[in-house]
Design a protein around this motif. Structure first.
Motif: not given
Length: 508
Positions: A91-119
């Motif tokens: 969507v072009m709004e206010d002169g710049h684009p907005w990307i609409v994508m699926e919502r993924v409920h969860g967390e990033s791998l970065a967040t998981l590694l920050e918490r667990e360190t090792i998998l």
């Protein structure tokens, strides 16, 4: 709100009650994440009543920045794979684009590694397997991701792994948006050939996957240093350290981190090795802090001198995407400190072994028509008149496997159409007065073509059933895999389904 547009906060069209509305249909809610390329908001598509994530892309008056945002949407939309984030709209709004994508409920791998360190190795292999399959699908479509890192891998609460943020992707056949002498990327995850100014190919993304794998199993990033110069030097001149905790993944990590692109394995070989590791019996490892071998002061100084000389000879305008505040479709951040490492020689990768003994909590079954891992304790029912093999569990879960019953020529050669219109196992969904679907996807890899869907329906006795389903087309016949369970146990159903799918093999 930070927007990156000359310090100003552009106003979206307000809806009733002061709620921000984008494109006349996307209602914005809370902020999910923010990074160098944009801010991601939780949203609701009012037209179809669907949760979405909306990326407000940072742009300036420079047109190339706008083009890069549009390319991001094109690159992700070109790849049809469940491990790649789905783009719904731009969507072009206010002169710049907005990307609409699926919502993924969860967390990033970065967040998981920050918490667990090792998998655990099996979990690291499972995550990496989805990523390499996503990359293979992208490469088949002429798309290089170029920014594979923990902050761009999302882990859904249902067990799904999603590669997101194609913000600096390259699409074959399109003009490069990177100016001469400019570099865009996350340095610690960037392949040597890109860092050295050579034209990258698919092997560059696989290098980044190798760094990702190393960090998941070892607990630290092998090339991250305290300075830009140190990181560049490590990538260009330092051999990857030998993993100390990885029993099954060490060889493939070593090959992925080969300095020369031609020495790295193909995506197919990597996927085979990861599939083996993801289904191997769980290894017990001693708890403790991650091992971080360190270079001596002389070697560190020499590496910095070499990198500085290279930078002087080849002017390199580095735009290092920040790793401490990555944007993703559902938020998530990654913070890392420098971890100098010792030099070692990677081990060769052996040819992947045949399917190993079943993973913990599963048992391997062979019928003469297929092999697959099913939850331990499942009751096997003989093949019925509908061609179904059923495995039921006392906890209320059921696996249905139908090997090669239906021909494409008598139904449809499009797996999506077959699943939607013909597959008998989904007839309760079609007949139910109350039923929902999160959509059916066509998935095409180098070795497989199949449709995948998620469904919920109400049975005659008012039970809500959740189903994950696959229709795999092999030699003109459909192989169906369906995992059913209580609607409020979606995560368990999804976990069983993922294990079944990665281990299902039709017999030749």
């Amino acid at each position: 709100m930070t927007t990156g547009v000359d310090g100003e906060d552009p106003e979206a069209v307000p809806a009733e009650g002061g709620v921000r509305l984008i494109g006349g249909r996307y209602e914005l809610a809370e902020r999910l994440g923010e990074g160098g390329m944009g801010t991601v908001w939780a949203g609701l598509d009012l037209l179809v009543d669907r949760e979405v994530a909306v990326k407000e892309a940072y742009v300036t008056d420079r047109q190339p920045r706008v083009e890069r945002v549009l390319r991001e949407a094109r690159a992700a939309a070109r790849v049809n794979h469940p491990a790649v984030v789905t783009i719904h709209d731009v969507v072009m709004e206010d002169g710049h684009p907005w990307i609409v994508m699926e919502r993924v409920h969860g967390e990033s791998l970065a967040t998981l590694l920050e918490r667990e360190t090792i998998l655990p190795e099996r979990e690291a292999a499972r995550i990496a397997l989805s990523v390499v399959e996503a990359l293979a699908a992208a490469h088949d479509r002429g798309v290089l991701h170029r920014d594979v890192k923990p902050g761009n891998v999302l882990l859904g609460t249902d067990g799904r792994v999603v590669l997101t943020d194609f913000g600096i992707a390259y699409i074959e056949g399109e003009e490069s948006l990177t100016r001469a002498g400019e570099f865009v990327g996350s340095l610690a995850y960037t392949a040597p050939e890109r860092m050295g100014g050579r034209k990258p190919g698919p092997a560059a993304d696989l290098w980044s996957l190798g760094v990702l794998l190393f960090q998941m199993v070892e607990g630290w990033s092998p090339f991250q240093r305290e300075s830009v110069e140190g990181t560049v030097a490590a990538v260009l001149t330092t051999e990857a350290p030998t993993p100390r905790r990885a029993v099954g993944l060490g060889p493939v990590i070593g090959e992925l981190l080969s300095k020369e692109p031609e020495d790295r394995p193909t995506a197919e070989r990597v996927a085979a090795a990861l599939r083996t590791a993801a289904t191997a019996p769980e290894e017990t490892t001693e708890p403790g802090k991650p091992d971080r071998p360190r270079l001596g002061r002389r070697r560190v100084w020499l590496a910095v001198v070499v990198a500085t000389a290279l930078l002087a000879l080849v002017p390199l305008g580095i735009v290092a995407l920040r790793d401490d505040n990555d944007t993703s479709a559902d938020g998530g951040s990654s913070r890392r400190s420098a971890r100098p490492t010792a030099t070692s020689t990677p081990s060769p990768t052996p040819t992947p072994a045949p399917l190993p003994t079943a993973a913990t909590g599963y048992e391997l079954v062979r019928t003469g028509e297929f092999s697959v891992q099913v939850p331990t304790g499942s009751t096997r029912h003989d093949k019925n008149a509908d061609g179904q093999y059923r495995y039921t569990h006392e906890d209320g879960y059921e696996l249905i496997v139908v090997p090669g019953r239906d021909r494409a020529e008598t139904s449809s050669d499009n797996p999506v159409d077959y699943m939607r219109e013909y597959e008998p196992e989904l007839q309760p969904f079609r007949d139910s007065a109350w039923a929902t679907s999160t959509g059916i996807r066509l998935i095409e890899t180098r070795s497989r073509t199949f449709a995948e869907g998620q469904f919920t329906w109400e049975t005659a006795d008012a039970r809500a059933v959740y189903v994950r389903n696959m229709a795999l087309l092999v030699d003109g016949r459909y192989h169906v895999v369906a995992v059913l369970g209580p609607e409020d146990q979606r995560e368990t159903v999804s976990r069983i389904y993922e294990q079944v799918v990665i281990t299902y093999e039709p017999d030749e």
